[in-house]
Design an enzyme around this catalytic site. Structure first.
Site, PDB file in Angstrom:
ATOM      1  N   HIS A 127      -4.999   2.469 -28.224  1.00 11.17           N
ATOM      2  CA  HIS A 127      -5.511   3.809 -27.941  1.00 11.17           C
ATOM      3  C   HIS A 127      -6.995   3.875 -28.304  1.00 11.17           C
ATOM      4  O   HIS A 127      -7.447   3.230 -29.244  1.00 11.17           O
ATOM      5  CB  HIS A 127      -4.717   4.853 -28.736  1.00 11.17           C
ATOM      6  CG  HIS A 127      -4.969   6.255 -28.296  1.00 11.17           C
ATOM      7  ND1 HIS A 127      -6.082   6.961 -28.685  1.00 11.17           N
ATOM      8  CD2 HIS A 127      -4.259   7.084 -27.482  1.00 11.17           C
ATOM      9  CE1 HIS A 127      -6.048   8.166 -28.134  1.00 11.17           C
ATOM     10  NE2 HIS A 127      -4.961   8.264 -27.399  1.00 11.17           N
ATOM     11  N   GLU A 184      -6.909   6.074 -19.952  1.00 10.38           N
ATOM     12  CA  GLU A 184      -7.374   7.278 -20.640  1.00 10.38           C
ATOM     13  C   GLU A 184      -8.897   7.239 -20.746  1.00 10.38           C
ATOM     14  O   GLU A 184      -9.439   6.601 -21.647  1.00 10.38           O
ATOM     15  CB  GLU A 184      -6.729   7.388 -22.024  1.00 10.38           C
ATOM     16  CG  GLU A 184      -6.580   6.061 -22.780  1.00 10.38           C
ATOM     17  CD  GLU A 184      -6.591   6.239 -24.288  1.00 10.38           C
ATOM     18  OE1 GLU A 184      -6.140   7.278 -24.752  1.00 10.38           O
ATOM     19  OE2 GLU A 184      -7.089   5.342 -24.983  1.00 10.38           O
TER      20      GLU A 184
END
Length: 252
Positions: free
Chosen positions: A96, A168
């Site tokens: 992430h 993302e």
């Protein structure tokens, strides 16, 4: 036909009571009929077992937000993929952008974590994405390609059956800014092309690629309607049960 997949990343939010309450409310709002898309939620490590007790035997799967790349040992503060798997986790989020930004995770570290998770049959959601500076500099594709190839290095076509990629764009996480469906689709199609080059057309066609970055009830349906967007990795909106369930229904 790829099955849509919506995962809620709760990040460092919700204490034990709050996590149990949120998981319970999500289940109640979903009702007795199982969603047609796949659903997972990723609470903090501390709340994993309590949340698992709530969602066990439901259609919602338990995910974790990170893991280490060794099975056990003198790694103070770390949690292994094997421990997560033995505790009921089915997915782990790796790479992430917040892990890359605050904890200096490199593609090499992400790759080691991916391999270790797969070795204990823990499925992976591997995150990739560019910063605003990188997008404005016109290097989005080269950044994303480096992350995809680095994270998936030395994996096999068989391994890829247990991998989901989440695109993302860092500039759209928690900022209220969202990539347009067309912007997101362009990068998703590009990622699928990289995977095709690495593992072949069949693997690329079966790979699910989630979009993450300020997905809301107001934009989820349009995003999920794009041909290469196979669901979402949801941050802030997953902390509100009504919003999260509405996003899930947008993927059905």
């Amino acid at each position: 036909m790829r099955k849509k997949f919506v995962a809620g990343n709760w990040k460092m939010n919700k204490d034990l009571l709050g996590a149990v309450s949120l998981a319970t409310e999500i289940l109640q709002l979903l009702g007795d009929e199982a969603p047609t898309c796949e659903v997972a939620i990723a609470p903090t490590f501390l709340c994993q077992q309590a949340v698992f007790q709530v969602i066990d035997e439901s259609a919602i799967k338990l995910a974790a937000q990170n893991c280490f790349y060794e099975d056990q040992g003198a790694y103070t503060g770390e949690i292994s993929a094997a421990m997560l798997r033995n505790s009921g986790c089915e997915y782990v989020i790796l790479g992430h952008s917040e892990r890359r930004q605050y904890f200096n995770e490199t593609d090499e570290i992400v790759n080691k974590k991916v391999k270790n998770a797969l070795s204990v049959e823990l499925d992976v959601i591997m995150c990739v994405g560019e910063t605003l500076e990188q997008r404005e500099s016109g290097v989005t594709k080269s950044v994303v390609e480096t992350q995809v190839r680095g994270g998936l290095k030395d994996l096999t076509a068989e391994d890829m059956k247990s991998v989901v990629i989440a695109y993302e764009p860092v500039w759209a996480i928690g900022t209220g800014k969202t990539a347009t469906p067309e912007q997101a689709q362009e990068v998703h199609a590009f990622i699928r092309g990289i995977v095709k080059d690495m593992f072949g057309e069949e693997v690329a066609n079966e790979l699910r690629i989630q979009y993450g970055g300020s997905v809301k009830t107001s934009n989820a349906k349009e995003l999920f309607g794009m041909p290469d967007i196979d669901g979402g990795l949801i941050g802030g909106a997953s902390l509100n049960a009504e919003d999260f369930v509405e996003i899930i229904k947008s993927a059905e």
